[in-house]
Design a protein around this motif. Structure first.
Motif, short mmCIF file in Angstrom:
data_model
loop_
_atom_site.label_atom_id
_atom_site.label_comp_id
_atom_site.label_asym_id
_atom_site.label_seq_id
_atom_site.Cartn_x
_atom_site.Cartn_y
_atom_site.Cartn_z
N ARG A 192 -22.08 -28.30 20.54
CA ARG A 192 -22.15 -29.62 19.93
C ARG A 192 -22.35 -29.50 18.42
NH1 ARG A 192 -27.62 -30.70 18.95
NH2 ARG A 192 -27.29 -32.91 18.75
N ILE A 193 -21.92 -30.56 17.73
CA ILE A 193 -22.15 -30.60 16.29
C ILE A 193 -23.46 -31.34 16.05
CG2 ILE A 193 -21.31 -31.60 14.13
CD1 ILE A 193 -18.55 -30.76 15.01
N PRO A 194 -24.41 -30.71 15.37
CA PRO A 194 -25.72 -31.36 15.20
C PRO A 194 -25.65 -32.49 14.17
CG PRO A 194 -25.67 -29.32 13.97
CD PRO A 194 -24.35 -29.41 14.68
N SER A 195 -26.69 -33.28 14.12
CA SER A 195 -26.75 -34.32 13.08
C SER A 195 -27.75 -33.87 12.02
CB SER A 195 -27.14 -35.67 13.67
OG SER A 195 -28.53 -35.82 13.62
N TYR A 211 -14.25 -39.71 13.45
CA TYR A 211 -14.19 -41.04 14.06
C TYR A 211 -15.11 -41.09 15.27
CZ TYR A 211 -12.35 -45.51 15.49
OH TYR A 211 -12.24 -46.82 15.82
N ARG A 212 -15.08 -39.98 16.03
CA ARG A 212 -15.89 -39.94 17.25
C ARG A 212 -17.39 -39.89 16.91
NH1 ARG A 212 -15.74 -35.32 21.75
NH2 ARG A 212 -17.49 -36.15 22.88
N LEU A 213 -17.72 -39.11 15.88
CA LEU A 213 -19.14 -38.94 15.55
C LEU A 213 -19.71 -40.10 14.73
CD1 LEU A 213 -19.31 -35.15 14.55
CD2 LEU A 213 -20.32 -36.21 16.56
N TYR A 214 -18.92 -40.55 13.75
CA TYR A 214 -19.47 -41.52 12.80
C TYR A 214 -18.77 -42.88 12.82
CZ TYR A 214 -20.92 -37.00 10.96
OH TYR A 214 -21.42 -35.73 10.83
N ALA A 260 -27.24 -29.13 6.61
CA ALA A 260 -25.85 -28.66 6.52
C ALA A 260 -24.93 -29.48 7.41
CB ALA A 260 -25.77 -27.19 6.89
N ALA A 261 -25.50 -30.20 8.37
CA ALA A 261 -24.68 -30.98 9.31
C ALA A 261 -23.86 -32.05 8.59
CB ALA A 261 -25.55 -31.62 10.38
N GLY A 262 -24.17 -32.33 7.34
CA GLY A 262 -23.36 -33.26 6.55
C GLY A 262 -22.03 -32.66 6.13
N HIS A 263 -21.86 -31.35 6.31
CA HIS A 263 -20.61 -30.70 5.90
C HIS A 263 -19.58 -30.76 7.02
CE1 HIS A 263 -22.06 -29.09 2.15
NE2 HIS A 263 -23.11 -28.55 2.74
N PRO A 264 -18.28 -30.74 6.65
CA PRO A 264 -17.24 -30.63 7.68
C PRO A 264 -17.42 -29.33 8.47
CG PRO A 264 -16.30 -31.20 5.55
CD PRO A 264 -17.73 -30.85 5.30
N PRO A 265 -16.89 -29.27 9.68
CA PRO A 265 -17.32 -28.19 10.59
C PRO A 265 -16.48 -26.90 10.62
CG PRO A 265 -16.14 -29.86 11.81
CD PRO A 265 -16.11 -30.29 10.37
N LEU A 266 -15.42 -26.79 9.80
CA LEU A 266 -14.52 -25.65 10.03
C LEU A 266 -15.21 -24.29 9.93
CD1 LEU A 266 -11.69 -24.67 10.67
CD2 LEU A 266 -11.22 -24.60 8.23
N ASN A 287 -19.41 -39.37 7.09
CA ASN A 287 -20.55 -40.07 6.50
C ASN A 287 -20.73 -39.68 5.04
OD1 ASN A 287 -21.22 -37.48 7.13
ND2 ASN A 287 -23.32 -37.93 7.73
N ALA A 288 -19.99 -40.34 4.15
CA ALA A 288 -20.06 -40.00 2.73
C ALA A 288 -21.45 -40.31 2.19
CB ALA A 288 -19.02 -40.79 1.97
N ALA A 289 -21.98 -39.37 1.40
CA ALA A 289 -23.32 -39.57 0.84
C ALA A 289 -23.27 -40.57 -0.31
CB ALA A 289 -23.86 -38.24 0.33
#
Lengths: 237, 437
Positions: B47-50, B262-265, B88-94, B271-273
């Motif tokens: 899973r991708i953390p928040s 889209y699925r997460l946010y 770091a969860a604010g970063h894209p996941p690649l 989620n732009a800061a």
């Protein structure tokens, strides 16, 4: 038969490796330098020192050859007269302590936030022993005292559990803002690194580290020889 | 000739990178715990953390065991508490998705070993960056071995670059992707259109955006380059087709990210800061403010400020590096004047250099803007996205001041100097800082 260029490259390669070996020997045999040992510099508050008030800080060096202590102090307003007295003791037992050094500093020379260092002859067997330094200013008054900075203990963890601070004989839950220095050689530092103690990456330990360092020396020699060759490219034309 | 020298640079870069990875204690590189926690979540929990979650218990335990907080507070004021969030969860996941299988596969080595393996992955990415820097220089200056080799050396022997690449951080993937984008764009400008290049560019743009938001700066650059090349070659139709291919490849390679966002946010762009309270550009309005920022903060951090930006080198080292940069700057002007007089400045070369310089300046401005938005949160390592153009211009500048007869001395001297700088960083600063007690 080796060409002139090949000979030059071989010279650069060998020279680089030899120079790196010499640099390594010089690095490891360098005289020990002052390095921070106990570091408690998280300034959070002040406490005044004057008259009979004595501030006492106990600490245990984590390496040998304790050589200096640095404290941070401040003043509320300019002080014209009087001296600040700093004393270093070794605690031999709960009741016995040995005075090792005394320093007296004119209070008029102290500026707010100033760092004052107290250096002394290195104590070679300081590792693991308990030391204590005191700061007092008997000639100063309540109106114009010296202030020493206290270093707040972090709420989550105390880096030096054996430290203890007394202000006018009373225990506090803070440390003085101070750094104790020891004289340590590069060889000691390298030994500590190779010993690990669990907080390091530690893959393969000394032989792995040695292999990489040796590899750097060889690859650096090769690289600089290639650089010479690349730099000389086109010279013949 | 150049290739053999660059292969030697790669060997040195690999070994120095391994030294940085080995000698820097675990968790003592910026944000390593939070990046590792992100990876751990993907590897073990799928899973991708928040960003509001705390780091995992295993990492927390290791932080405690390895004296993370006492170590940190020896030299900097740690304003956080004992709790660390997975910021770091604010970063894209690649990056995290790429290394998660490596992390999972190295489970038998324990957490220390896993972090070490991830650091080595970063070192390999440093090698890719060095190689792309060399290839870009070779496209622009095919007859100048000196510039090609020195460009590669300035990237591969850069102490702070190696320190950052030998860590667990998404920078280790975004830096080579920036280099790849610069390389393909240079190919476009010098050698012209071709469908393969257009698709490659699109894929790089897509992967870059999926790695770090800062990569979006390359999207307008890419399409400006395509437009400029179309004007230069007067083949608008072909250019339009290639631009379409690039856009398609970008969308295709990043589409999974948009769907994930889209699925997460509930929004395609995540989620732009938002901007915090900040003094705005007025912060940089005076010359003294710019001097303080570049020479007092970003400059030293760019060349080498290790640990959590807590281990500075002697100020004379930074002054020497600033002097080196200033000399190279003068040399760059000399080189440009000389090349202009000798009519060696072909339009493709000029446009490519403008693209590299313009993008590098854009990246510097973006880093300054980030500093404003975050109230001083920018770091010198953010400039490594522009390391390729910066190193290339430094190399051209040194070439501009080097008489032909001295090239064979200057090149090894420069290599030895930067190698010495890396050794100084490792043995003169990192080792004594961390291994005293």
């Amino acid at each position: 038969m080796m060409t002139g260029q090949k000979k030059r490259q071989l010279m650069i390669f060998t020279g680089t490796v030899v120079l790196l070996v010499i640099a390594a020997v010089a690095y490891l045999t360098r005289p020990p330098a002052l390095r921070p040992d106990v570091v408690q510099n998280w300034s959070a508050s002040l406490t005044p020192v004057y008259g009979k008030t004595v501030v006492t800080q106990t600490f245990v060096p984590t390496s040998g050859a304790l050589s200096a202590v640095v404290v941070r102090s401040a003043i509320y307003k300019p002080i014209k007269e009087g001296e600040v007295v700093w004393r270093l003791y070794r605690l031999d037992s709960d009741t016995k302590k040995t005075l090792l050094a005394v320093r007296q500093v004119p209070a008029s020379t102290i500026e707010s936030g100033a760092i004052r260092d107290f250096a002394f002859t290195a104590i070679p067997d300081s590792l693991g022993k308990t030391f204590q330094f005191t700061i007092s200013a008997p000639e100063l008054t309540k109106d114009a005292p010296l202030a020493v900075l206290l270093s707040g203990k972090m709420s989550f963890e105390k880096p030096y559990p054996l430290n203890r601070t007394l202000i006018a004989g009373k225990d506090t839950d803070q440390d003085l803002d101070f750094i104790a220095y020891s004289r340590r050689s590069n060889l000691d530092v390298l030994r500590t690194f190779l010993a690990g103690r669990g907080r390091f990456i530690q893959v393969g330990a000394p032989w792995w580290f040695g292999a990489i360092v040796a590899g750097v020396a060889v690859a650096a020699g090769l690289m600089l020889a290639r650089f010479w060759e690349a730099g000389a490219f086109g010279d013949e034309e | 000739m150049a290739q053999r020298a660059v292969l030697a640079v790669l060997a040195v870069t690999l070994l120095l990178g391994m030294l940085f990875a080995t000698m820097t204690p675990i968790w003592q590189t910026p944000d390593e715990p939070t990046h590792t926690a992100y990876i751990e979540n993907i590897a073990y929990r799928h899973r991708i953390p928040s960003a509001s979650e705390e780091i995992t218990p295993a990492i927390y335990g290791s932080l405690k065991k390895t004296g993370f907080w006492p170590e940190l507070t020896r030299s900097i004021r740690w304003l956080g508490g004992r709790t660390l969030l997975i910021t770091a969860a604010g970063h894209p996941p690649l990056y995290y998705l790429t290394v998660a299988p490596v992390f999972w596969a190295s489970t038998p080595f324990g957490l220390n070993g896993q972090v070490y393996v991830l650091r080595l992955f970063g070192v390999l990415m440093a090698l890719v960056t060095v190689w792309l820097a060399y290839k870009t220089a070779a496209v622009l200056f095919p007859d100048d071995v000196f510039i090609q080799v020195l460009t590669a050396a300035l990237v591969g022997l850069h102490p702070m670059f190696l320190f950052v690449m030998a860590s667990v951080n998404n920078d280790v993937l975004v830096n080579p992707l920036f280099a790849a984008a610069f390389y393909v764009l240079t190919l476009f400008l010098v050698k012209g259109f071709n469908s393969r290049r257009a698709i490659a560019l699109g894929v790089i743009l897509g992967l870059g955006v999926a790695t770090k938001v800062s990569f979006v700066v390359m999207i307008p650059v890419a399409f400006v380059v395509l437009a400029v090349r179309a004007v230069m070659s007067r083949s608008v139709k072909k250019a339009a087709r290639d631009a379409g291919l690039t856009a398609l490849a970008t969308t295709a390679s990043a589409s999974w990210l948009f769907l994930l966002n889209y699925r997460l946010y509930g929004a395609l762009f995540g989620n732009a800061a938002g901007a915090g309270n900040s003094p705005g550009w007025s912060k940089f309005i005076s010359l003294s403010a710019l001097r303080d920022y570049f020479f007092g903060k970003i400059g030293p951090q760019y060349w080498g400020m290790f640990g959590w930006l807590s281990i500075s080198m002697n100020r004379h080292v930074y002054e020497a590096l600033n002097l080196f940069s200033a000399v190279a700057g003068v040399g760059l002007i000399v080189w440009l004047v000389r090349a202009y007089r000798r009519k060696k400045l072909k339009s493709q070369l000029v446009v490519s250099l403008l693209m590299l310089a313009g993008t590098a300046i854009g990246i510097v401005v973006a880093v300054m803007r980030f500093d404003i938005l975050t109230g001083g949160g920018s770091q010198g390592r953010y400039l490594f996205t522009a390391l390729l153009p910066i190193s290339l211009f430094l190399a051209v500048g040194i070439r501009g001041l080097t008489p032909d007869g001295l090239r064979k001395y200057i090149l090894p001297a420069a290599g030895a100097g930067f190698l010495g700088l890396c050794m100084l960083a490792l043995f003169g600063y990192i080792l004594p800082h961390f291994y005293l007690l």
